[in-house]
Design a protein around this motif. Structure first.
Motif, short mmCIF file in Angstrom:
data_model
loop_
_atom_site.label_atom_id
_atom_site.label_comp_id
_atom_site.label_asym_id
_atom_site.label_seq_id
_atom_site.Cartn_x
_atom_site.Cartn_y
_atom_site.Cartn_z
N TYR A 16 0.81 -1.22 0.00
CA TYR A 16 0.00 0.00 0.00
C TYR A 16 0.85 1.27 0.00
O TYR A 16 0.49 2.25 -0.66
CB TYR A 16 -0.98 0.00 1.18
CG TYR A 16 -2.19 -0.86 0.90
CD1 TYR A 16 -3.28 -0.34 0.22
CD2 TYR A 16 -2.23 -2.18 1.28
CE1 TYR A 16 -4.39 -1.12 -0.06
CE2 TYR A 16 -3.33 -2.98 1.00
CZ TYR A 16 -4.40 -2.44 0.34
OH TYR A 16 -5.50 -3.23 0.04
N ALA A 20 0.65 3.96 -3.03
CA ALA A 20 -0.21 4.98 -2.44
C ALA A 20 -0.63 6.05 -3.44
O ALA A 20 -1.80 6.45 -3.49
CB ALA A 20 0.48 5.63 -1.24
N ILE A 24 -4.62 6.62 -4.14
CA ILE A 24 -5.33 7.80 -3.64
C ILE A 24 -6.36 8.27 -4.66
O ILE A 24 -7.53 8.50 -4.34
CB ILE A 24 -4.34 8.92 -3.28
CG1 ILE A 24 -3.56 8.54 -2.01
CG2 ILE A 24 -5.07 10.24 -3.06
CD1 ILE A 24 -2.34 9.41 -1.73
N GLY A 56 -8.28 4.26 4.74
CA GLY A 56 -7.67 4.69 3.48
C GLY A 56 -7.47 6.19 3.43
O GLY A 56 -6.87 6.79 4.32
N THR A 57 -8.02 6.83 2.40
CA THR A 57 -7.89 8.29 2.26
C THR A 57 -9.04 9.04 2.91
O THR A 57 -9.14 10.26 2.75
CB THR A 57 -7.83 8.66 0.77
OG1 THR A 57 -9.06 8.26 0.14
CG2 THR A 57 -6.66 8.01 0.07
N GLU A 75 -6.20 4.13 10.23
CA GLU A 75 -5.46 3.78 9.01
C GLU A 75 -3.96 3.63 9.33
O GLU A 75 -3.34 4.60 9.76
CB GLU A 75 -5.67 4.86 7.93
CG GLU A 75 -4.85 4.67 6.68
CD GLU A 75 -5.01 3.28 6.08
OE1 GLU A 75 -3.99 2.59 5.89
OE2 GLU A 75 -6.16 2.88 5.79
N LEU A 80 -1.48 7.09 3.14
CA LEU A 80 -2.93 7.20 2.96
C LEU A 80 -3.57 8.04 4.06
O LEU A 80 -4.42 8.88 3.80
CB LEU A 80 -3.56 5.80 2.94
CG LEU A 80 -3.12 4.87 1.81
CD1 LEU A 80 -3.83 3.52 1.92
CD2 LEU A 80 -3.37 5.50 0.44
#
Length: 208
Positions: A16, A20, A24, A56-57, A75, A80
């Motif tokens: 990840y 990233a 995103i 996540g974002t 997270e 992220l």
């Protein structure tokens, strides 16, 4: 990669950090209502405390915040989490660097939630980790609270740590920890690139 950097990688988050930048834009490009179409009718209509594990974002947390909910966005991937805090600044969202299965920082807060989201996360955990995680998640739910989960099925990037996880096993774990099945549905992916690759999702909801 140095030994120090490797030691900081949380099991289940492999790949990840490296991906990233592309992730995103992909995460931000999928509307909440499209991704959660299978379970929209289950979401709380009054202001609630929500725990988003693997946020996540923060695109999901941001949508929920516009509905008046307060969200703890957990997270473990720095890129992220930091991007999410910048993209979705909100007094309704609190970010936390924590991870499954133990959720040590989250558990230490001694809070319980009306809704817990564990979407696109569960298949990154090994069998023993899934058992630990379910017990910890169940302890974070208020009485009559809801847990919503999604399990990915199909091809995954080679850099990811992924296990084949069935809806049936997940239901058994939830039942063992005192949770009652409220929904099970299988859907196509909301992301076009995954849909083209044949990715499918199991959506599950459990009530305490």
């Amino acid at each position: 990669m140095s030994a120090l950097t490797r030691s900081k990688i949380v099991p289940g988050t492999e790949g990840y950090s490296e991906d990233a930048e592309s992730l995103i834009s992909r995460y931000e490009g999928v509307p909440f209502t499209e991704k959660y179409k299978a379970v929209l009718h289950l979401l709380p209509t009054k202001a609630s405390k929500i725990l988003d594990i693997g946020a996540g974002t923060g695109v999901d947390a941001a949508w929920l915040a516009t509905k008046g909910h307060c969200i703890l966005a957990v997270e473990p991937t720095d890129q992220l989490r930091e991007a999410g805090a910048k993209l979705h600044p909100s007094s309704q969202i609190e970010w936390l660097d924590d991870s499954l299965p133990m959720l040590l920082k989250t558990m230490a807060r001694k809070e319980v939630f009306d809704l817990v989201l564990v979407t696109a996360v569960w298949t990154h955990l090994a069998e023993k980790e899934r058992k630990q995680a379910m017990s910890n998640i169940a302890a974070l739910l208020k009485p009559v609270a809801l847990l919503i989960m999604s399990l990915r099925h199909g091809p995954t990037p080679a850099s990811r740590r992924v296990f084949e996880v069935t809806a049936e096993e997940t239901m058994e774990l939830a039942q063992r920890d005192g949770l009652r099945e409220a929904l099970y549905m299988r859907t196509e992916s909301a992301q076009p690139i995954n849909r083209q690759a044949g990715v499918m999702w199991s959506w599950l909801a459990f009530q305490k």
